[in-house]
Scaffold this active site. Structure first.
Site, PDB file in Angstrom:
ATOM      1  N   GLU A   1      35.045  49.068  43.076  1.00  0.00           N
ATOM      2  CA  GLU A   1      35.253  47.615  43.017  1.00  0.00           C
ATOM      3  C   GLU A   1      34.620  46.955  44.240  1.00  0.00           C
ATOM      4  O   GLU A   1      35.122  47.072  45.354  1.00  0.00           O
ATOM      5  CB  GLU A   1      36.748  47.302  42.945  1.00  0.00           C
ATOM      6  CG  GLU A   1      37.432  47.896  41.712  1.00  0.00           C
ATOM      7  CD  GLU A   1      38.936  47.742  41.763  1.00  0.00           C
ATOM      8  OE1 GLU A   1      39.433  46.601  41.652  1.00  0.00           O
ATOM      9  OE2 GLU A   1      39.628  48.772  41.926  1.00  0.00           O
TER      10      GLU A   1
ATOM     11  N   GLU B   1      49.629  55.627  41.914  1.00  0.00           N
ATOM     12  CA  GLU B   1      48.267  55.618  42.458  1.00  0.00           C
ATOM     13  C   GLU B   1      48.027  56.907  43.230  1.00  0.00           C
ATOM     14  O   GLU B   1      48.866  57.322  44.028  1.00  0.00           O
ATOM     15  CB  GLU B   1      48.031  54.447  43.436  1.00  0.00           C
ATOM     16  CG  GLU B   1      47.891  53.076  42.811  1.00  0.00           C
ATOM     17  CD  GLU B   1      47.559  52.018  43.866  1.00  0.00           C
ATOM     18  OE1 GLU B   1      47.100  52.384  44.962  1.00  0.00           O
ATOM     19  OE2 GLU B   1      47.767  50.825  43.595  1.00  0.00           O
TER      20      GLU B   1
ATOM     21  N   GLU C   1      37.499  51.633  50.545  1.00  0.00           N
ATOM     22  CA  GLU C   1      38.284  50.844  49.595  1.00  0.00           C
ATOM     23  C   GLU C   1      37.479  50.460  48.356  1.00  0.00           C
ATOM     24  O   GLU C   1      38.038  50.238  47.288  1.00  0.00           O
ATOM     25  CB  GLU C   1      38.805  49.575  50.272  1.00  0.00           C
ATOM     26  CG  GLU C   1      39.987  49.777  51.179  1.00  0.00           C
ATOM     27  CD  GLU C   1      41.252  50.120  50.404  1.00  0.00           C
ATOM     28  OE1 GLU C   1      41.492  49.520  49.345  1.00  0.00           O
ATOM     29  OE2 GLU C   1      41.988  51.029  50.855  1.00  0.00           O
TER      30      GLU C   1
ATOM     31  N   LYS D   1      36.591  44.289  46.839  1.00  0.00           N
ATOM     32  CA  LYS D   1      37.746  44.654  47.650  1.00  0.00           C
ATOM     33  C   LYS D   1      37.391  44.544  49.124  1.00  0.00           C
ATOM     34  O   LYS D   1      36.263  44.824  49.537  1.00  0.00           O
ATOM     35  CB  LYS D   1      38.214  46.075  47.323  1.00  0.00           C
ATOM     36  CG  LYS D   1      38.751  46.242  45.912  1.00  0.00           C
ATOM     37  CD  LYS D   1      39.518  47.537  45.752  1.00  0.00           C
ATOM     38  CE  LYS D   1      40.864  47.443  46.445  1.00  0.00           C
ATOM     39  NZ  LYS D   1      41.717  48.624  46.173  1.00  0.00           N
TER      40      LYS D   1
END
Length: 396
Positions: free
Chosen positions: A325, A271, A334, A328
């Site tokens: 997203e 990541e 985030e 999250k």
């Protein structure tokens, strides 16, 4: 379809044979660039649309964080290489029961071979260095049971077993040569690394210059974090110069591995990314910084070179993430790491295409089909005219 599946299974059995003879090793990464396909959102494209998007972007290496069957079905026949995840919530169960591990691998890996090209299983994510000590203790047993299951099903040569670590497993990473594992993870880490060394698995690192910069904005030059031109840092112990933070973070991991006695283990970045939007106290999370980081990172990976400490080992990285997203938790950043927005349009331009709708693709195919039909009719007309002319000529 049955013939192609039978042929595919024959190829898989042949590959397993070569692996067992020692001619081939399990390999889960092609090239240098990959993507994390997270799905903690209620508004992102369907898995089938995602496959179209990835193929259009020519991104072959993909990681997911579970083994959702709708995703595995969508990836069938796509030619994409997929690493599936065993979530943290299942680690203790897999550690306690070899039978459950065997069932999981049979249901989520073997059942999809060879049509869905599952090349790896990530057991847990950032377990060591986290707050759950019982989970940390269970990780080794889960990895071992999952690996043993792949052996029983003769998949160990084609499916690589890994687990990803955060920077929290390191006591210090500056300068890179000083890095060692923290005392609270060293015992579990040593057992795990011994097992990975036997399996031929890499050390997987989630590396975020974004987070490092956010933690010390007064001490770190943001250009160093973004791959922009900068003086960088100099490591006196190794006499190595670093012009970007990601290389330094990776070489810090190599230093920790060497200190622990694992000089030959490869480091892969599972990541890395940069948020394009954040809260008021996340000033570095901007669209321009995210574009700069990911654009420069893509250029860095395209050079197909290693780090200062390991110049001959290609740097390989999975970018976080494919989509923003919205489900999250945590700070706003985030929910804003995606290269793409939920509607399939690009968050910023680093050279990847937007998702084309099914209707536009159908229209394009129809136009092509009409063009082909028109060409065929023109061809037939020309042939007919020639035949008529020849007939009249012969009669005269």
């Amino acid at each position: 379809m049955k013939i192609s599946r039978s042929f595919g299974r024959c190829l898989l059995l042949l590959l397993v044979f070569f692996v067992q003879k020692g001619y081939v090793a399990a390999k889960s990464f092609t090239g240098t660039y990959g993507i994390n396909y997270g799905r903690l959102a209620d508004n992102i494209p369907s898995p089938n649309e995602v496959v179209r998007l990835l193929k259009a972007a020519k991104i072959k290496n993909v990681r997911i964080y579970d083994a959702d069957h709708s995703v595995l079905d969508a990836f069938s026949g796509s030619g994409l290489d997929l690493v599936i995840g065993l979530p943290n919530g299942m680690v203790k169960d897999m550690s306690n029961s070899a039978d459950h591990a065997l069932d999981w691998v049979r249901d989520n890996v073997q059942a999809y071979f060879p049509d869905t090209h599952i090349v790896g299983i990530a057991v847990g994510n950032e377990v060591l260095g986290g707050g759950d000590l019982d989970l940390q203790a269970a990780l080794y047993g889960a990895v071992k049971n999952i690996y043993n299951a792949t052996q029983k099903l003769q998949l160990d040569g084609v499916v690589q077993i890994t687990t990803a670590h955060s920077q929290a497993v390191f006591a210090s990473s500056y300068p890179p040569s000083s890095c060692v594992f923290t005392e609270n993870v060293s015992q579990n880490m040593k057992k795990l690394l011994d097992l990975f060394s036997q399996m031929g698995s890499p050390f997987c690192l989630n590396a975020y210059p974004f987070l490092a910069y956010m933690g010390s904005p007064d001490e770190i030059d943001i250009n160093y974090a973004l791959f922009n031109p900068t003086d960088g840092i100099y490591d006196e112990k190794t006499d190595l110069h670093y012009d970007n933070m990601l290389d330094a973070q990776i070489d810090a991991a190599y230093a920790a591995l060497e200190d622990a006695g694992f000089n030959k283990m490869e480091v892969i970045v599972t990541e890395t990314g940069w948020a394009s939007h954040g809260d008021a106290n996340e000033g570095a999370a901007t669209l321009e910084n995210a574009r700069t980081y990911n654009y420069n990172l893509r250029k860095r990976l395209a050079k197909r070179k290693g780090t200062p400490r390991r110049p001959k080992s290609l740097l390989k990285a999975y970018i976080f993430a494919l989509f923003n997203e919205n489900s999250k938790t945590g700070p706003t950043s985030e929910r804003n790491f995606g290269l793409y927005k939920p509607d399939g349009t690009i968050t910023y331009d680093i050279g990847f295409p937007a998702l084309k709708s099914s209707s536009s693709i159908s229209s394009l195919l129809s136009i092509k089909e009409l063009g082909a039909q028109s060409w065929r009719w023109s061809y037939i007309s020309v042939l007919s005219a020639c035949a008529s002319t020849l007939f009249l000529f012969l009669r005269s």
